[in-house]
Design a protein around this motif. Structure first.
Motif, PDB file in Angstrom:
ATOM      1  N   ASP A   1      -3.652   6.540  -1.359  1.00 39.72           N
ATOM      2  CA  ASP A   1      -3.938   5.469   0.239  1.00 39.72           C
ATOM      3  C   ASP A   1      -4.281   7.052   1.381  1.00 39.72           C
ATOM      4  O   ASP A   1      -4.709   6.766   1.965  1.00 39.72           O
ATOM      5  CB  ASP A   1      -2.336   4.862   0.540  1.00 39.72           C
TER       6      ASP A   1
ATOM      7  N   THR B   1      -7.481   4.075   2.769  1.00 47.56           N
ATOM      8  CA  THR B   1      -7.314   2.238   3.000  1.00 47.56           C
ATOM      9  C   THR B   1      -6.641   1.835   4.358  1.00 47.56           C
ATOM     10  O   THR B   1      -5.927   2.183   4.861  1.00 47.56           O
ATOM     11  CB  THR B   1      -6.213   2.012   1.413  1.00 47.56           C
TER      12      THR B   1
ATOM     13  N   ARG C   1      -5.298   8.463   5.554  1.00 50.33           N
ATOM     14  CA  ARG C   1      -4.548   7.482   4.933  1.00 50.33           C
ATOM     15  C   ARG C   1      -7.203   6.650   4.948  1.00 50.33           C
ATOM     16  O   ARG C   1      -7.052   6.937   6.011  1.00 50.33           O
ATOM     17  CB  ARG C   1      -4.860   6.453   6.022  1.00 50.33           C
TER      18      ARG C   1
ATOM     19  N   GLY D   1       0.464  -1.139   0.149  1.00 49.90           N
ATOM     20  CA  GLY D   1      -0.057   0.141  -0.013  1.00 49.90           C
ATOM     21  C   GLY D   1       1.566   1.416  -0.094  1.00 49.90           C
ATOM     22  O   GLY D   1       2.029   1.114   0.484  1.00 49.90           O
TER      23      GLY D   1
END
Length: 353
Positions: A313, A93, A91, A55
């Motif tokens: 992200d 994700t 954030r 990520g």
């Protein structure tokens, strides 16, 4: 780009990644791979190396028993990071795997000292003797005894075009070093600018709001040591990975293909997203490449395969991955791109192995 420093990595004698670990995680700890991709032009089924996407800019690069963790960020959706005076990001994700779930890691490659690349949770959790390769600025931040109660102790800094050789030590005689063929990874700092040139860059030099950043060139291959009495050492490169880092498309990047002298880049990991400060609702300053700049970088570097990372992200990303996909498809570069979701892996073959 002659290596000026050396680091020996031995998979049988790994440091624990986390400070509360007595020993490193076992090699049997596996990453949760959702899907595997190979070269778009076709696979012979002989791949021996991989990139796993966790990520944001966090990946695990693995070859010959060695695992390199890039830009470790393991926060979850809803968590916040501080990116400069008055600038925060949320954030959106979750990482594909949590920090404590990683298999054994050998070193960390940190492009710059920014919380979306090295979050406070990671900084507090890591073993302070773990090997980190990063920028001179980040080394100062991580090792400063004045600002850190428990500073990191084995941080290696590389400026632009400085190199370091990661020797892969093994118990097997064929990989023991000596005067013969031994696997190694040459890491070279590549230029990058997080802030566009001009008055804003001059102001940032004074305020130090946005940290300096590196890109990286990883050359996987085999070293050939010269006879006794000589320090000469060359690398028979079997695969090149260029990681852009958090840079804009700036003039300094033109120097990279010149120094490579038309040697092929096999894989490019490009940081996209069009990161904006203070954010998309007030996009005063863009500090990472958007879709247009990402395509320009592909045209400049001409990599065999490109994998976009660092694209959705956090709340400060203005340029969605769909913009980049449309751009490369429209310009005829679509067959050169592999798109990884979190938890997916790209596998490749290192020549000469």
């Amino acid at each position: 780009m002659t290596p000026r420093r050396h680091l020996h990595l031995d998979p049988t004698k790994r440091q624990p990644l986390l400070k509360d670990q007595a020993i490193a995680n076992e090699d049997t700890t596996s990453l949760p791979v959702k899907k595997v991709f190979t070269k778009p032009s076709g696979s012979k089924g002989d791949e021996d190396a991989s990139v796993y996407f966790i990520g944001t800019a966090t990946t695990v690069i693995e070859w010959c028993g060695i695992r390199i963790l890039t830009d470790p960020n393991f926060l979850h959706a809803g968590d916040h990071v501080h990116l400069g005076p008055g600038v925060t990001a949320q954030r959106k994700t979750n990482p594909a795997v949590d920090l404590h779930e990683l298999p054994a890691i050998d070193c960390i490659l940190l492009s710059h000292y920014h919380e979306d690349h090295f979050d406070q949770f990671v900084e507090k959790s890591l073993n302070k003797s773990f090997d980190i390769i990063t920028t001179p600025h980040a080394k100062e931040c991580l090792t400063s005894g004045e600002s850190k109660e428990d500073p990191f102790r084995t941080v290696h800094d590389l400026d632009f075009f400085d190199s370091m050789m990661l020797h892969i030590d093994r118990k097997e005689p064929s990989h023991a070093g000596g005067y013969g063929k031994a696997p190694a990874i040459k890491v070279t700092g590549m230029p990058g600018k997080h802030v566009p040139p001009g008055p804003l860059a001059m102001a940032n030099d004074l305020l130090q709001a946005v940290p300096p950043t590196n890109g990286w060139l990883l050359e996987l291959g085999y070293t050939f040591k010269a006879p006794t009495g000589s320090d000469a050492e060359s690398v028979d490169v079997g695969f090149r990975i260029y990681i852009s880092g958090d840079t804009l498309f700036v003039d300094e990047l033109q120097e990279i293909p010149k120094r490579l002298r038309d040697e092929k880049i096999d894989l490019m990991l490009v940081h996209l997203g069009g990161t904006t400060i203070p954010g998309p609702s007030m996009p005063l300053l863009m500090v990472t490449m958007d879709a247009d700049q990402g395509l320009k970088l592909m045209e400049l570097m001409k990599p065999d395969v490109t994998i976009p990372i660092h694209y959705d992200d956090y709340s400060v990303f203005l340029s969605p991955l769909s913009d980049f996909k449309k751009k490369v498809d429209d310009e005829g570069w679509g067959e050169k791109v592999v798109y990884l979701d979190r938890g997916e892996q790209y596998r490749f073959k290192v020549r000469g192995a």
